[in-house]
Every structure is written in C-alpha cells, then in structure tokens.
Design an enzyme around this catalytic site. Structure first.
Site, PDB file in Angstrom:
ATOM      1  N   GLY A   1       0.720  -0.835   0.285  1.00  0.00           N
ATOM      2  CA  GLY A   1      -0.346  -0.237  -0.051  1.00  0.00           C
ATOM      3  C   GLY A   1       0.354   1.151   0.037  1.00  0.00           C
TER       4      GLY A   1
ATOM      5  CB  CYS B   1     -21.156  -8.719 -18.334  1.00  0.00           C
ATOM      6  SG  CYS B   1     -21.933 -10.250 -18.400  1.00  0.00           S
TER       7      CYS B   1
ATOM      8  CB  CYS C   1     -20.259 -11.046 -21.317  1.00  0.00           C
ATOM      9  SG  CYS C   1     -21.862 -10.469 -21.600  1.00  0.00           S
TER      10      CYS C   1
END
Lengths: 284, 287
Positions: free
Chosen positions: A40, A272, A278
C-alpha cells in the site's frame, strides 16, 4: 514513403526485449520489490517516456514490460473489454516487443494488465494483475501540501480522510465515493484502489494473486501482495456496500451476478463490463 | 506573598520552566542586550528577536492563568511553544497527564507531540481559520479530533458532536452547515466545542474573543467561564484585554519585550500593579 516505413520497421528489430533497456526494467523491478515489501505504500520510480501518452496507461505498461517473461501469456483489458482501442494497442506493444502469447481468457493468462476492472473470473497465485492508476494518492482531494501528505502517511494520521467520509455521509446520506474507494492495506497505509468499482474491492482482500499498481504520470508504483488485509474505510455502523441496481441483468448473457454497466443512451439496459466473461457464458 | 508562592501550585497539571524562544541565530550574550531594561526584544547586534525568555509558571486543574501584555510582548509565542505550534529554543515543559510529568514535552518528537494535541491539550485560536476547517461542517470539525482518537462509529460521532455543540450553545440545526457560513462568535463556539471533544486536561486560549464585538464577546466569555468551572481544566489565557483576564483568571503574568515583568493575583494586579509597565497597562484599560 514505403522506404521510410520499412526503415522504421527495421529499426524496431534492434529494440531490446520488452522495449525498455535492462537497466530501466531493473529500476522498475526494484521499486516493485519495495512496493511488495511495504503493501500500500507508494514507491517513487523513474517513470520513462513511453510510446503512449502519460495518463493512458504508461505506468501499468512500464510494470508489465519490466516483469514480463518469455513464457508469459498476456491479457489486457480496458473497462473490462479486451477489444478497447487502448487495450489492443497496449497488448500489441507488449507482445510484439517480447514475442509472448496473448489471450482474452483469464485461465490461459499469467500477466493481466487492466484499467478500471478486475476480471470476473477467479485468479490464482500464477496470476499477476497490473492496474493502471491515474491518481495514486488517496488523500489528494483532501490535502494539497505534499509535505503534509507525506507526514500524514508517515504517522498514519488519516483523520482528515475520516472527516471527508463523515461529510459525504452527512451531505448525501450515504458514502458516495464509488471508484477508487480508499482502503486500509495491511492495517497500515490508506491506499487508492484506483478506478476499480467498489464491486471489485472485496476481491483484493486476501487475494490469491499479486496486484501491482502503476501511475506513470505521477511516477509511483505500489502493490497489494497475496493474502493481504484490504479493508475499505467505513464507519462501524455504515456498512460498505457494492454497486447494485434493482432488476438489472445483462441484456446479452442474462447475468445478475457480474458487474454491469449501463448501455450509453439507453435506459434500464445493462451489460457485463467483463466482455470475455460474458461471451463465454453466452457460448456455454 | 512571595515570588515562588505565586508561580507554583500544589499539584500542577502544567509546569513551565525557563521557557525561551529566539527567532534568528541565538547567542547567550543577546539576553542582556534585550528585554525591558533595554526597551526592545530585538538584539541590535545580530538582528535576532528574543520573543520570550525565562518564562516560568505552573497551572493546576480547575484554574486559569492569564498572560497579559501588548502586541509583540511574547505572550502568544509562549502559548505556541507550549502547544507545539512552534519549537522552543530552550526550556522545560511538563504535563502531569503525559508520562506522569516525567518528560519534557519540548523534547518529544513531532508525532508524539501532535498525539498530545488530540486528547490531552487543545488550543483555541483568535482566528477560527487556524483552528477549524472552514469548508467543513461544524459536526465535521468535531469529528476530526474524534476520528483521530479512534472513533469509528458514525452515530456515536454525531451524538458526541451534537452534545458538544449544545454545550457551547450552537443551535443544532446549524450542525451540518459549513463553518464558513457562520458568524465570528459562532465560529469561536464551534472552535471551543472542537477543543473539548476528547476531554482534554489542558486548554490554551489565544485571544479567544479579540475581533468579536462586545456583546458577542461577553457571551463567549460567559461560556468559557462556565466550562472552566464545570470541567476542571487547566487553562492558560493569552489576552491584551484586561476584561478577559479579569473574568477568566485568578493569577496572571505580565509580559513586556519577551520577559515576565510581574506576576500577581489578578485582583491584586488590577488594584495595585507594581511594575511601571503593568501600571501603564492597567491605567490604559481603565481609561
């Protein structure tokens, strides 16, 4: 004209593997190692001029080029779409400069570069996800002074971020921030999850895969290693919720369990965001 | 009553010893070239300003100490050095609420120093813009110290903010308005509410009513006095205004050119000032 193009084409044959010279790739990998070691934390790196403009994925591209190997299979998506113009160009740049294979399928790929989405399909420890980041600093909208920002991160003093969440809730009744939702990574650094929707945030928490973030314009890289705590910042009594719309389903595959986007210009028409996912559902 | 009796108290919450602040290069010889005897805080030799030197006092819980003096006398500098807004040049400042008073807080690292500001020590500034984020709501300004102290429950933050605003007489229907749209007096009340958020032991007030018109100022003063009585705080009030000092404090020190020229019980100072500068100040205030 033809001569010029051919000469240029010839010239590219002398380019190093993955476009960047070895020293540059090394510098980026060093920054990435530090990023993985401090989850992070935004690590500065010497962002290079790339054949794409800054702000168009140059940070993600540099990471991909620095870590790609001959045996990698590369998938690149833009908003979940493998066929977006930028996705096609970045993928072509990576594969032609390395000779690696490309794929639109997650389970065939090893290196996935993305803007705005994490693929719907499950990824494992063999996958590395590279995210293109426009604004790596989660506190950018809250504090402008760079020195003060550095202090806030150093002392983990995030009260201003909490005040902004408080203000958001007071003014709007809900926390409205959707993309790039701020998360506390490994209990230490508040990190921008870049423009991935809230939908994708829970998938970063204790993930099996490594996620690398690259911001070319801002010259920062950061990382969320596998099995790392990723907690979206929210109040104890205000649960974190992902996006949803009543009755929305994909007009192509009928999905209600994927991240859906509204078709521009039409109302209540959804599909999608992850096109490869999809398509496979429709073929099955 | 002798010198020491006035400056020390039985169980001090704040102890200040030999506090000094010099702006510019420092050389011990400049001390005798500055101060009330030479009539200036500026050292002619080096150009440095001896803003405060050899300041000593103690404050107990439930009591307020005043620092009086004209502009530039060093009173705000003393307050800012104690608060940690400015690094002191020398001195020893202890708070019994921090490590039982065994640590000179002037030597703490900046992060620990800031930590003290969250739950042990609050400052109310003359200019609300210094103590508040003007673009944030009144409630949000109180949420800031609360979240810094680890509060993570939205409902509880709201009710604590409401409780504090009620206590400082800010209408609750203004809780979700940004502070920039508030009047000067209301901003000061929000600043006081924020200062009390984490039940600090010490509150420093820097000219809390300067710049407010007389009727508004007296309302804010009434409020501060009531809070002092109720909350058992150790308070330092800096002001050039004797009516503020008279209303809030029991003891005070008078500063001129960066030095303490007199310390006295507030009543006594107003009735019978000893130092010529104090006499001038009191006379001017009474005129």
């Amino acid at each position: 004209m033809t001569t010029t193009v051919r000469r240029l084409a010839d010239a590219t044959r002398d380019l190093p593997f993955a476009l960047l010279d070895e020293e540059s790739k090394r510098e980026i990998r060093r920054a990435l190692l530090q990023a993985v070691a401090t989850p992070g934390y935004q690590v500065p790196f010497g962002s290079r001029e790339m054949p794409v403009a800054r702000g168009w994925g140059s940070g993600g591209l540099q990471i991909s080029l620095a870590i790609v190997g001959r045996n990698d299979v590369v998938k690149v998506i833009d908003q979940g779409d493998d066929e977006g113009v930028n996705a096609v160009n970045l993928r072509r740049l990576i594969t032609t400069s390395t000779g690696t294979e490309e794929s639109t399928e997650v389970d065939e790929s090893t290196l996935i570069q993305s803007r705005h989405r994490i693929p719907e399909d499950a990824m494992g420890e063999d996958h590395i996800l590279v995210l293109q980041v426009p604004v790596p600093e989660p506190l950018r909208g809250i504090e402008r002074d760079m020195k003060e920002l550095a202090r806030m991160h150093a002392e983990a003093d995030y009260s201003k971020m909490w005040v902004s969440l408080y203000e958001d809730k007071v003014r709007n009744g809900v926390i409205t921030q959707t993309t790039g939702y701020p998360c506390l990574v490994a209990g230490r650094y508040v990190t921008a999850t870049t423009p991935i929707p809230r939908w994708d945030i829970p998938r970063l928490h204790h993930s099996e895969f490594l996620t690398l973030f690259g911001a070319g314009r801002e010259k920062r890289v950061y990382a969320i290693p596998p099995h790392t705590d990723v907690e979206p910042l929210t109040f104890e009594d205000v649960p974190f919720e992902v996006e949803s719309a009543d009755g929305a389903r994909c007009k192509l595959c009928g999905s209600t369990e994927s991240f859906l986007v509204e078709t521009p210009g039409e109302t209540s028409s959804w599909s999608c965001s992850d096109t490869a996912w999809c398509r496979r559902r429709r073929l099955a | 009553m002798n010198h020491d009796d006035l400056l020390s108290v039985p169980s001090p919450v704040v102890s200040v010893n030999g506090l000094g602040k010099v702006f510019g290069t420092f050389d011990p010889s400049m001390i005798e070239r500055t101060g009330p005897t030479t009539g200036t805080a500026r050292d002619a030799f080096s150009g440095s300003i001896v803003a405060a030197w050899d300041v000593n006092f103690e404050v107990a819980a439930g009591e307020a100490l005043g620092i009086v003096g004209e502009s530039g006398s060093g009173k705000s500098t003393v307050l800012r050095c104690i608060a940690g807004d400015q690094p002191a040049t020398t001195g020893d400042v202890r708070f019994t609420c921090h490590e039982e008073g065994t640590v000179n807080v002037l030597r703490l690292d900046p992060a620990t120093r800031r930590r003290l500001r969250i739950d042990k020590l609050s400052v109310v500034y003359q200019d609300p813009a210094e103590g508040l984020a003007l673009g944030v709501t009144a409630g949000g300004n109180i949420a800031d110290p609360l979240t810094a102290a680890g509060w993570r429950n939205f409902g509880r933050i709201r009710s604590r903010a409401a409780e504090l605003l009620e206590r400082t007489e800010v209408p609750l229907d203004r809780m979700d308005d940004i502070v920039r749209n508030f009047s000067g007096g209301m901003r000061q009340r929000v600043q006081i509410a924020r200062a009390l958020a984490n039940n600090p032991a010490i509150v420093l007030l820097d000219e809390p009513t300067t710049g407010l018109d007389a009727s508004v100022a007296s309302g804010v003063l009434d409020l501060v006095r009531r809070l002092l009585e109720e909350l058992d705080l150790a308070v330092v009030v800096v002001s050039h205004d004797f009516s503020v000092i008279e209303m809030l404090t029991q003891r005070c020190i008078v500063m001129q050119h960066g030095r303490v020229v007199e310390e006295a019980l507030t009543d006594q100072l107003l009735e019978d000032p000893q130092h010529s500068y104090s006499q001038k100040l009191v006379a001017a205030a009474r005129a």
